[in-house]
Design an enzyme around this catalytic site. Structure first.
Site, mmCIF file in Angstrom:
data_model
loop_
_atom_site.group_PDB
_atom_site.id
_atom_site.type_symbol
_atom_site.label_atom_id
_atom_site.label_comp_id
_atom_site.label_asym_id
_atom_site.label_seq_id
_atom_site.Cartn_x
_atom_site.Cartn_y
_atom_site.Cartn_z
ATOM 1 N N ARG A 69 0.857 -1.198 0.000
ATOM 2 C CA ARG A 69 0.000 0.000 0.000
ATOM 3 C C ARG A 69 0.884 1.236 0.000
ATOM 4 O O ARG A 69 1.858 1.322 0.746
ATOM 5 C CB ARG A 69 -0.887 -0.027 1.230
ATOM 6 C CG ARG A 69 -1.907 1.094 1.325
ATOM 7 C CD ARG A 69 -2.620 1.036 2.658
ATOM 8 N NE ARG A 69 -3.506 -0.114 2.762
ATOM 9 C CZ ARG A 69 -3.922 -0.634 3.920
ATOM 10 N NH1 ARG A 69 -3.521 -0.107 5.057
ATOM 11 N NH2 ARG A 69 -4.722 -1.676 3.930
ATOM 12 N N ARG A 72 -1.454 6.570 9.609
ATOM 13 C CA ARG A 72 -1.630 6.010 8.271
ATOM 14 C C ARG A 72 -1.692 7.118 7.216
ATOM 15 O O ARG A 72 -1.386 8.275 7.516
ATOM 16 C CB ARG A 72 -2.933 5.192 8.237
ATOM 17 C CG ARG A 72 -2.960 4.051 9.235
ATOM 18 C CD ARG A 72 -2.026 2.905 8.855
ATOM 19 N NE ARG A 72 -2.174 1.742 9.698
ATOM 20 C CZ ARG A 72 -3.065 0.764 9.484
ATOM 21 N NH1 ARG A 72 -3.885 0.830 8.463
ATOM 22 N NH2 ARG A 72 -3.129 -0.268 10.306
ATOM 23 N N LYS A 94 -3.534 1.551 15.014
ATOM 24 C CA LYS A 94 -3.502 2.470 13.875
ATOM 25 C C LYS A 94 -4.060 3.845 14.248
ATOM 26 O O LYS A 94 -4.836 3.970 15.198
ATOM 27 C CB LYS A 94 -4.309 1.882 12.717
ATOM 28 C CG LYS A 94 -5.784 1.730 13.043
ATOM 29 C CD LYS A 94 -6.577 1.097 11.899
ATOM 30 C CE LYS A 94 -6.448 -0.407 11.924
ATOM 31 N NZ LYS A 94 -7.472 -1.079 11.115
ATOM 32 N N LYS A 108 -5.613 7.451 12.262
ATOM 33 C CA LYS A 108 -6.027 7.945 10.951
ATOM 34 C C LYS A 108 -6.363 9.433 11.022
ATOM 35 O O LYS A 108 -7.130 9.866 11.877
ATOM 36 C CB LYS A 108 -7.230 7.159 10.449
ATOM 37 C CG LYS A 108 -6.913 5.674 10.297
ATOM 38 C CD LYS A 108 -8.076 4.872 9.762
ATOM 39 C CE LYS A 108 -7.642 3.430 9.498
ATOM 40 N NZ LYS A 108 -8.732 2.600 8.970
ATOM 41 N N CYS A 124 -14.982 -2.812 0.545
ATOM 42 C CA CYS A 124 -13.586 -3.135 0.819
ATOM 43 C C CYS A 124 -13.143 -4.278 -0.084
ATOM 44 O O CYS A 124 -13.949 -4.854 -0.811
ATOM 45 C CB CYS A 124 -13.389 -3.507 2.294
ATOM 46 S SG CYS A 124 -14.225 -5.041 2.761
ATOM 47 N N CYS A 161 -7.899 -10.741 1.265
ATOM 48 C CA CYS A 161 -7.828 -10.289 2.649
ATOM 49 C C CYS A 161 -8.029 -11.448 3.615
ATOM 50 O O CYS A 161 -9.040 -12.157 3.539
ATOM 51 C CB CYS A 161 -8.865 -9.208 2.913
ATOM 52 S SG CYS A 161 -8.814 -8.626 4.618
ATOM 53 N N CYS A 195 -16.011 -7.782 6.672
ATOM 54 C CA CYS A 195 -15.911 -8.142 8.081
ATOM 55 C C CYS A 195 -16.182 -6.891 8.895
ATOM 56 O O CYS A 195 -16.276 -5.800 8.325
ATOM 57 C CB CYS A 195 -14.529 -8.716 8.383
ATOM 58 S SG CYS A 195 -13.279 -7.466 8.726
ATOM 59 N N CYS A 203 -13.330 -1.421 6.924
ATOM 60 C CA CYS A 203 -12.454 -0.635 6.066
ATOM 61 C C CYS A 203 -13.235 0.144 5.019
ATOM 62 O O CYS A 203 -12.746 1.139 4.486
ATOM 63 C CB CYS A 203 -11.425 -1.540 5.381
ATOM 64 S SG CYS A 203 -10.351 -2.356 6.566
#
Lengths: 575, 601
Positions: A71, A140, A204, A206, A434, A440, A479, A483
């Site tokens: 990414r 991120r 994470k 953001k 996503c 994934c 899930c 995302c």
């Protein structure tokens, strides 16, 4: 995965080096050693395997078909045409599924095998793009509103976002040593990390920069949001929001999505100080024992918003001002040609699920390659050079096109059938999904591969009720990690098992209200059967210009039916 | 052993047995050993005036020459002659000067090479140290494949050399082609007659009926009486995206009494693909249902072609036969001696059906059955150890499937007979199999010895059995495997098993060479990496292992075997401070000691 806790792995990793070099060199497996699988995230990559053929591989006495997702770190999703061509070449040479535009304005490559990982990383770097900190317990990719109507102010905001992204990069030289063969300097393995400390963040983080009235980045889903206040084309400063976050686990009430809280207003020059203050507070206060409670949203709920704000102000060295009025009209993209206040044009193309490839009848990769070649030749000054901008809705803006080039671009767009935006229904235009399967590892159900089929089925329902032209915000996630920001969808499918989803309803169309669980663990037929009567009621009872999500709330459909899973309260629109 | 020996014998047989044993005892007094295939390196020299005995020596790669030699030995012994039967590498060359009656049965490999077990003997006889042999009567039967230019070269070489050394050619040399019995049977008859005339038979002690062999399996199943083994597993183990179709097969030997050691091979009698049989019948406009009589057997033509005749491999005799039916100048030219290269290419690239279509000619069913070679079983190195899998036999086989001219069409698909027979077999089906022992490819008797295994592609098969066996017996020695193939992702055969073996310490070293990977990397001008390159990279350690007593095994394609041999010479020369020649001698010595074994095909 590893038997070690993530915190222990970070601790013993010599600033994110681990045994990556040995893992990369081991020819017996296409996987990394367990701990290295955690560490490579900080380098911008995830180890994955092709889940469609897992069983087949096992029977063939072969290990899973391992590969790596890479990414990019591309603040605001901006790349030059030259960079686009290099990324295209990298995708064609080393990756397997074209280019994927993410919901955070980054590119993803899938299917890179371990033996070619280093070459791919080097090629990306040769395009003057890096992948540092695109994943892992760090800040991120910083997202920025994609389609400016206020060109000069937008350029300033973007510049601040890019600068902040740089500023918040980890200090470790691990990335350069491992991928770029740069020499080890003194202190290698023990670099000082003034912002992150030795074990980086608890999870994470953001950051997003929004420019009202468009909330295409879903600023209230960010841990830290900067909402620009622009008056007569001048950037006055930002309203600051904290504590947003998607992400939950099925059936675990300790985990939930949350909408950010606006805590005040700052001047542009105070962005870095506030960002550092928020991040270091989260670094020190965030839960490192119970990882599922580590995000900033839980830190704020555990400590209290006022306490948190006070600490931030203490660390920043100044108090936030009173927040200014803010208003968002929509969190989707605006498609087609729009003109900035500097006269240059921006064309927003619909790219379903952000997947750019030449497959299944699509020739989008080839088409954008041609467009990039055309734009290479177009001159421009520093502010308005032609660019590709990825949006946080997985779409693509061809930005800063001089008037004289519009026809040529249009011709290419038509020829390569990139012009879905002209004819697609609003729902089809705005739906996001996503990646999920086959790559994934966390996916419980299909998302990207299912989106076109579900949209088609859903459009049949819309047709039945005469609602075809009504924008309804639809999101699919494989899930509950979220995302694709499903908890902000007027309609959302959150994957639970193959072919089965939780049906969430009732968010608004501005990214300012979460949805609620309506039905649990149902298949497509049941989903459509549940939506049909609601759409019928909506068609019959809606007030003028009322959106579907708002209708459901007003009509009591949401509150009446099921327990509310989200804990955040709707935000008032300030006068 | 005595119990097994006497099990099932009735009173008459038991009396006979006591007489036989007495006869053996009196033979032993005269210092002669009867029918045993054991090395006689410590045996005393025969007396100068000992009664004449026949020495039969065989050099065999796939077991055919050994089988023929055994037949002669049995027949001679049944006729009351004193016989000893030895593999070439067990023959003590210092006894040659005292030999009086010698029969050699020897095959020729590939481009005119002796079988591995006969290299030493052939070099001795051909070399300067060979003694003059004025008192020797000898006969040579060679086995070979007339599709190769050096047909039966080794048999011819020995036959001429022994004459040069002054020995008397007892009977004319026989050169047997792939249809072995056609030549071998009359030759053996002649040899037996000659032997009976020259060597006065001993007074028969009894009608010698062969007892059940003691060292072989107690099974009745053999090459000419195969066991119908149930197919348990037919699993593709090359991943999608591979250019090859490699299969893992598991067959049940339950109830057969068959036993095998790691290193042995499983013989499989294939049946030709029905579509191919149809195509041949159509090309010649013949009726498959019509009964054709040949050699006392009457079967429908379709059955001859399907079960009894080679259809997938061309041979020179058949091409020559077909030339007389086709009357085609171009074909005749191809058969000319000076066109050997073009002919070799024809053989390699075409099957019987391609020849029939390219050069139309008329055949009757009888002619065709007579001219086509008998269908031969194919041998596959066993990929398991019975200590791990019990009554099962595992195989690793490449499904040979391709299109002639590289272009797919209805008519263009060609297969390898046995690999396709296996690949299309369904689980539950019964397949005719037998065990072909390969005593030359055995784990070290001393389980504390290290072993180095070089087995790219399907050559890895016996090493799967080796590692299983060493694990089962708790061997102390280390195991080092060199494996190679095209792509790591799709062609890493048994990857999960090797990873597990490494983890458990049952495999100590694994070196890999995937020739088509990494070609996009910078520096790929270096070209493809094969196992011999890995060997050279590890040269110092390989050399150290060998110096320390390790056994070296190579299994796989002939060309790879040559490349690996060359690499080993380099390693021994470079790390052992030897000249290239000395390094070659060192390797030959290892081979003679049984520490360097090859199973190449």
């Amino acid at each position: 995965m590893s038997a070690h806790s993530v915190e222990a792995i970070k601790q013993t990793s010599a600033r994110l080096r681990g045994t990556l070099l040995e893992s990369l060199a081991n020819p017996v497996t296409g996987a990394l050693a367990d701990d290295d699988q955690t560490l490579i995230k900080y380098h911008g990559s995830y180890q994955q395997d092709d889940r469609d053929i897992r069983d087949e591989r096992r029977r063939q006495k072969l290990e899973p078909a391992y590969s790596f997702m890479i990414r990019t770190r591309t603040p605001g999703g901006v790349v030059t045409p030259a960079q686009w061509l290099k990324l295209d070449a990298i995708a064609t040479t080393w990756a397997e599924r074209g280019l994927r535009i993410t919901t955070r304005q980054a590119f993803q490559f899938h299917g890179v095998i371990k033996g070619e990982l280093k070459s791919t990383m080097r090629s990306i770097n040769a395009a003057l793009i890096d992948t540092l900190a695109a994943c892992g317990d760090v800040n991120r990719n910083v997202v920025v509103a994609a389609n400016p109507h206020v060109s000069r102010a937008h350029a300033l905001v973007h510049a601040q976002a890019a600068a902040l992204s740089e500023h918040l990069l980890p200090n470790t030289r691990a990335y350069y040593e491992i991928w770029l063969d740069e020499e080890k300097l003194a202190g290698s393995g023990e670099e000082v990390e003034p912002i992150y400390g030795a074990t980086y963040l608890p999870r994470k983080f953001k950051i997003g920069f929004a420019i009202p009235p468009h909330n295409d980045i879903d600023v209230f889903a960010q841990d830290l949001g900067f909402i620009a206040v622009i008056v007569d084309g001048d950037l006055h400063g930002y309203n600051v929001s904290v504590g947003g976050g998607m992400g939950a686990s099925h059936g675990d009430p300790e985990t939930y999505p949350r909408i950010g809280n606006v805590i005040g207003f700052i001047a542009p020059g105070q962005v870095t100080a506030i960002a550092e203050a928020v991040i270091t507070t989260q670094r020190d206060w965030g839960n490192r024992v119970v990882r599922k409670r580590a995000r900033l949203k839980y830190t704020i709920d555990d400590r209290g918003l006022d306490v948190f704000k006070a600490e931030v102000e203490r660390r920043a060295g100044f108090a936030l001002q009173t927040s200014r009025p803010l208003e968002f009209v929509h969190n989707g993209d605006r498609f087609g040609w729009l003109q900035g206040d500097d006269g240059r044009w921006h064309l927003t193309l619909r790219i379903i699920a952000g997947r750019v490839w030449d497959r299944d009848g699509s020739r989008h990769l080839s088409g954008l390659r041609e467009i990039a070649r055309v734009l290479l030749d177009v001159a421009g000054d520093a502010i308005s050079t032609p660019e590709f901008r990825m949006t946080a809705n997985q779409n693509l803006v061809i930005a800063n096109v001089p008037d004289a080039q519009r026809a040529r671009i249009d011709a290419l767009v038509t020829h390569y059938r990139l012009d879905d935006y002209r004819t697609a229904t609003p729902t089809r235009l705005n739906a996001i999904a996503c990646v999920a399967l086959p790559t994934c590892g966390l996916a419980m159900a299909e998302a990207e591969r299912y989106l076109p089929d579900f949209i088609a089925a859903f459009e049949s329902l819309l047709d039945r009720h005469g609602l075809r032209e009504q924008p309804i915000n639809l999101r699919i996630s494989g899930c509950p990690n979220g995302c694709s920001r499903p908890y902000l969808g007027e309609i959302a499918l959150v994957g639970k098992a193959p072919g089965r989803y939780n049906l969430m309803l009732g968010a608004d169309h501005r990214g300012q209200r979460l949805n609620a669980l309506y039905r649990e663990n149902i298949d497509e037929a049941a989903i459509l059967a549940a939506l049909d009567p609601l759409l019928a009621r909506y068609a019959g009872e809606r007030t003028r210009d009322e959106y579907f999500g708002d209708f459901l709330l007003r009509a009591g459909v949401i509150a009446a039916n099921v327990k509310i899973k989200s804990r955040a309260l709707p935000i008032e629109v300030l006068p | 052993m005595l119990a097994r020996l006497t099990d099932g014998l009735d009173v008459a047989a038991l009396h006979w047995l006591s007489g036989y044993a007495a006869g053996l005892a009196s033979q032993q007094l005269r210092g002669v050993r009867a029918l045993q295939s054991v090395p006689l390196s410590e045996a005393p020299l025969a007396d100068a005036d000992s009664p004449a005995r026949l020495t039969i020596v065989f050099g065999s790669q796939t077991g055919n020459a050994r089988r023929i030699a055994e037949r002669l030995a049995h027949a001679a012994e049944a006729a009351g002659l004193a016989v000893r039967l030895l593999r070439a590498d067990a023959y003590p060359t210092r006894e040659l000067r005292n030999e009086r009656h010698l029969v050699i049965v020897i095959s020729t490999q590939g481009d005119g090479d002796p079988p591995d077990d006969a290299r030493g003997l052939v070099d001795f006889i051909a070399g300067k140290r060979a003694p003059q042999l004025p008192e020797l009567h000898y006969a040579v039967l060679g086995l070979g494949d007339s599709s190769y230019p050096q047909f039966c070269a080794i048999g011819r070489k020995l036959d001429e050399r022994l004459a040069e050394l002054g020995a008397t050619r007892w009977i004319a040399r026989g050169d047997a082609d792939l249809d072995i019995d056609g030549i071998a049977t009359p030759w053996l008859d002649a040899a037996l007659v000659a032997a009976k005339e020259s060597l006065k038979p001993q007074a028969p002690l009894a009608t010698v009926t062969p007892l059940r062999p003691l060292t072989a399996t107690t099974s009745a199943w053999a090459r000419d009486n195969p066991f119908a083994a149930e197919l348990l597993v037919n699993q593709r183990i090359s991943g999608r995206g591979s250019e090859k179709d490699i299969r893992h097969f598991e067959l049940s030997l339950e109830g057969s009494g068959l036993h095998y050691e790691p290193g042995d091979a499983l013989g499989v009698w294939p049946i030709n693909p029905p579509k191919l049989v149809d195509a041949v019948l159509a090309a010649l406009d013949l009726d498959g249902e019509r009964v054709v009589n040949h050699d006392g057997q009457g079967l429908p033509l379709r059955q001859w072609l399907g079960e009894k005749r080679e259809l997938t491999r061309l041979s020179r005799p058949f091409v020559a036969s077909h030339a007389t039916h086709a009357r085609n100048d171009a074909l005749d030219r191809l058969l000319a001696p000076d066109n050997a290269d073009a002919f070799a290419r024809l053989l390699a690239a075409n099957q019987v059906i391609d020849l029939l279509r390219a050069y139309p000619g008329t055949w009757s069913g009888e002619e065709l059955v007579a001219a086509l070679r008998p269908l031969a079983p194919r041998l596959y190195s066993l990929a398991s150890s019975q200590k791990e899998v019990g009554d099962e036999a595992h195989l690793t086989a490449a499904h040979v499937e391709y299109d002639v001219d590289g272009i797919a069409s209805d008519d263009s698909r060609r297969w390898g007979a046995a690999s396709h027979f296996l690949a299309r077999a369904v689980e539950g089906e019964k397949l005719p199999v037998f065990i072909e022992r390969n005593e030359r490819f055995r784990l070290p008797k001393d389980a504390s010895r290290d072993i180095i295994m070089i087995g790219p592609g399907t050559g890895v098969a016996p090493f799967r059995g080796f590692v299983q066996e060493r694990k089962a017996i708790g061997a102390n020695g280390r195991n080092w495997l060199f494996f190679g193939n095209q792509h790591a992702r799709s062609d890493f055969l048994y990857q999960l098993e090797w990873q597990d073996a490494l983890k458990r310490g049952k495999l100590h070293r694994l070196d890999l060479a995937f020739s088509r990977d990494g070609l996009r990397e910078a520096g790929s001008a270096l070209g493809k990496t094969y196992v011999q390159h890995r060997l050279l990279e590890r040269g110092a350690e390989v050399h150290a292992w060998i110096e320390n007593g390790a056994h070296l095994y190579v299994c796989g394609a002939i060309a790879m075997g040559k490349d690996v041999h060359a690499a080993m010479i380099d390693i021994i020369a470079g790390h052992g401070g030897k000249s290239i020649d000395d390094a070659g001698d060192y390797l030959n010595e290892l081979q003679a000691q049984g520490r360097y074994a090859r199973d190449v095909y």
